[in-house]
Design a protein around this motif. Structure first.
Motif, short mmCIF file in Angstrom:
data_model
loop_
_atom_site.label_atom_id
_atom_site.label_comp_id
_atom_site.label_asym_id
_atom_site.label_seq_id
_atom_site.Cartn_x
_atom_site.Cartn_y
_atom_site.Cartn_z
N ARG A 186 41.41 41.01 35.92
CA ARG A 186 40.05 40.88 35.41
C ARG A 186 39.24 39.88 36.21
O ARG A 186 38.04 40.09 36.45
CB ARG A 186 40.09 40.44 33.94
CG ARG A 186 40.52 41.53 32.97
CD ARG A 186 40.53 41.02 31.54
NE ARG A 186 40.85 42.07 30.57
CZ ARG A 186 40.86 41.89 29.26
NH1 ARG A 186 40.58 40.70 28.75
NH2 ARG A 186 41.16 42.90 28.46
N ASN A 187 39.87 38.81 36.65
CA ASN A 187 39.14 37.76 37.37
C ASN A 187 38.91 38.09 38.83
O ASN A 187 37.86 37.74 39.39
CB ASN A 187 39.89 36.43 37.27
CG ASN A 187 39.79 35.80 35.90
OD1 ASN A 187 38.92 36.16 35.10
ND2 ASN A 187 40.67 34.85 35.61
N VAL A 214 44.85 38.98 33.24
CA VAL A 214 43.84 37.95 33.52
C VAL A 214 43.51 37.92 35.01
O VAL A 214 42.33 37.82 35.39
CB VAL A 214 44.35 36.58 33.04
CG1 VAL A 214 43.42 35.46 33.52
CG2 VAL A 214 44.45 36.55 31.52
N TYR A 270 38.50 29.23 32.98
CA TYR A 270 37.26 29.00 32.23
C TYR A 270 36.81 27.55 32.33
O TYR A 270 35.61 27.27 32.49
CB TYR A 270 37.47 29.40 30.77
CG TYR A 270 36.26 29.17 29.89
CD1 TYR A 270 35.12 29.96 30.05
CD2 TYR A 270 36.26 28.19 28.93
CE1 TYR A 270 34.00 29.75 29.26
CE2 TYR A 270 35.15 27.98 28.12
CZ TYR A 270 34.03 28.75 28.29
OH TYR A 270 32.92 28.54 27.50
N SER A 305 44.02 32.06 30.93
CA SER A 305 42.56 32.14 31.13
C SER A 305 41.84 30.81 30.95
O SER A 305 40.75 30.62 31.48
CB SER A 305 41.96 33.18 30.17
OG SER A 305 42.23 32.83 28.82
N THR A 306 42.44 29.88 30.20
CA THR A 306 41.77 28.60 29.93
C THR A 306 41.50 27.79 31.20
O THR A 306 40.38 27.28 31.36
CB THR A 306 42.61 27.77 28.93
OG1 THR A 306 42.67 28.47 27.69
CG2 THR A 306 41.97 26.41 28.71
N HIS A 310 38.48 37.19 26.52
CA HIS A 310 39.57 38.00 27.06
C HIS A 310 40.28 38.76 25.96
O HIS A 310 40.59 39.95 26.10
CB HIS A 310 40.58 37.09 27.79
CG HIS A 310 40.25 36.85 29.22
ND1 HIS A 310 40.40 37.81 30.20
CD2 HIS A 310 39.78 35.74 29.85
CE1 HIS A 310 40.04 37.31 31.37
NE2 HIS A 310 39.66 36.05 31.19
N THR A 329 47.77 34.90 27.41
CA THR A 329 46.38 35.19 27.78
C THR A 329 45.51 33.95 27.61
O THR A 329 44.68 33.63 28.48
CB THR A 329 45.83 36.34 26.92
OG1 THR A 329 46.60 37.52 27.14
CG2 THR A 329 44.38 36.62 27.25
N PHE A 369 34.16 32.77 35.01
CA PHE A 369 35.36 33.30 34.36
C PHE A 369 35.18 33.36 32.84
O PHE A 369 34.62 32.45 32.24
CB PHE A 369 36.57 32.43 34.71
CG PHE A 369 36.86 32.37 36.18
CD1 PHE A 369 37.33 33.48 36.86
CD2 PHE A 369 36.64 31.20 36.89
CE1 PHE A 369 37.59 33.43 38.21
CE2 PHE A 369 36.90 31.13 38.25
CZ PHE A 369 37.38 32.25 38.92
N PRO A 402 38.84 32.32 26.88
CA PRO A 402 40.04 32.95 26.29
C PRO A 402 39.71 33.93 25.17
O PRO A 402 40.31 35.02 25.10
CB PRO A 402 40.85 31.75 25.78
CG PRO A 402 40.42 30.61 26.65
CD PRO A 402 38.97 30.86 26.95
#
Length: 358
Positions: A316-317, A313, A261, A257-258, A274, A253, A268, A271
């Motif tokens: 969600r995005n 991820v 972001y 996610s990094t 999230h 995750t 976005f 992390p």
């Protein structure tokens, strides 16, 4: 030894090694480790979750009894193994505490009857029962899942609004008729608020500046996630679960996610947001670790956990739902046979296909 005594012996197929821990004991430890997070849920979001637990657990055991009777299975070992209790408990932690009564009933029907017993009962289900029930009600009753109570810290900041009483919650759950006071205090989850705000043209920094967000994630949600982490650590210490799935879910995750972001922090989530908002922590320790619907090998568990994190991820995005944990788990459940086929090592002494042709 008489023939009667012989028939009483355990004559299951080899190896004849007694289980290190029973299903009932495993489920008991899961319930105990879920208790702190549940109490935190009560503190931040009120007593509605307890009412939902009564509805879900009662429905789960009613459907469990009916299915066992229909399948002509013995009642005692399956009713008392606590698996239905754990399924209902995990389901309730995912739904709104003020959801109408039929949400728990419908969810448990699909969890217990469809996802569990139509596949052969405990140990034979290919999908996580709690996530099947949650996905069904998320699609069937989206409006009921979109309304939550603001956390206690936010209510304290709103002097003109008081928390709902137990009678008001019961009235809302069983009648479905919101009164003026209830309309004033209902709100969206942090992830849903972010999704709605971005669609309306607000930046993520503007959305996360709202009082519904805390230091790392959603107010209240981050503390529930902390208690879930502690409960998961206890399961690891007791060797109820292994480290592979939780580590894969949390680390992937962060890794997945990094880049998003860093590319655009105004669109976005970070992390930590999230991990501490939504169901990532619950999935990492209590849902994706399900031994029946998950992978068998250690490498397979890492792949499974990483897949759950990546899909969550991405949903969600870019998806239509604020939180994608349940869908991610079910999609990875479908991939388990292939992952196991590719990752389970050959037993000692088995000839490879190359040697067979030599």
């Amino acid at each position: 030894m008489s023939s009667t005594d012989v028939n009483r012996l355990n004559t299951a197929s080899a190896p004849h090694i007694p289980a290190r821990i029973s299903v009932q004991r495993v489920m008991m430890w899961v319930c105990l480790t879920l208790l702190p997070a549940t109490l935190a849920h009560v503190y931040y979001f009120g007593l509605g979750i307890l009412l939902q637990m009564i509805l879900a657990i009662g429905s789960a055991y009613l459907f469990e009894w009916w299915c066992l009777k229909w399948r002509q299975q013995p009642m005692q070992p399956f009713i008392t193994d606590l698996s239905a209790l754990v399924t209902a408990w995990l389901f309730v932690l995912c739904i709104s505490p003020i959801a109408p009564w039929y949400v728990a009933v419908v969810g448990m029907f699909f969890s217990i009857v469809v996802a569990k017993h139509l596949f052969g009962g405990i140990g034979h289900n290919i999908f996580n029962p709690a996530m099947v029930g949650f996905c069904v009600i998320l699609i069937a009753f989206p409006q009921s899942m979109s309304l939550w109570l603001p956390p206690v810290g936010l209510l304290e900041a709103m002097d003109s609004i008081k928390t709902l009483s137990l009678l008001e919650i019961i009235d809302w759950v069983f009648t479905g008729r919101p009164n003026e006071h209830i309309d004033a205090v209902t709100a969206a989850t942090p992830l849903a608020a972010v999704q709605t705000g971005l669609q309306q043209g607000y930046s993520l920094s503007e959305m996360t500046a709202l009082p519904i967000f805390g230091d790392f994630g959603g107010m209240g949600w981050e503390w529930i996630a902390n208690w879930l982490f502690i409960g998961g650590a206890i399961l690891l210490y007791k060797r109820i679960i292994t480290w592979h799935v939780p580590a894969a879910v949390l680390m992937t995750t962060i890794a997945a996610s990094t880049p998003f972001y860093l590319f655009n922090g105004d669109v976005f989530l970070s992390p930590q947001q999230h991990i501490f908002s939504g169901g990532i922590m619950l999935a990492a320790f209590f849902i994706a670790t399900d031994p029946t619907s998950g992978c068998s090998s250690f490498r397979g568990k890492i792949i499974f956990g990483a897949g759950v994190a990546i899909l969550t991820v991405l949903i969600r995005n870019f998806g239509a739902f604020p939180d994608g944990v349940a869908f991610a788990v079910l999609l990875m459940n479908m991939s388990v046979p292939l992952i196991d086929r590719l990752t389970i090592p050959n037993p000692y002494g088995k000839k490879s296909k190359v040697n067979e042709h030599v």
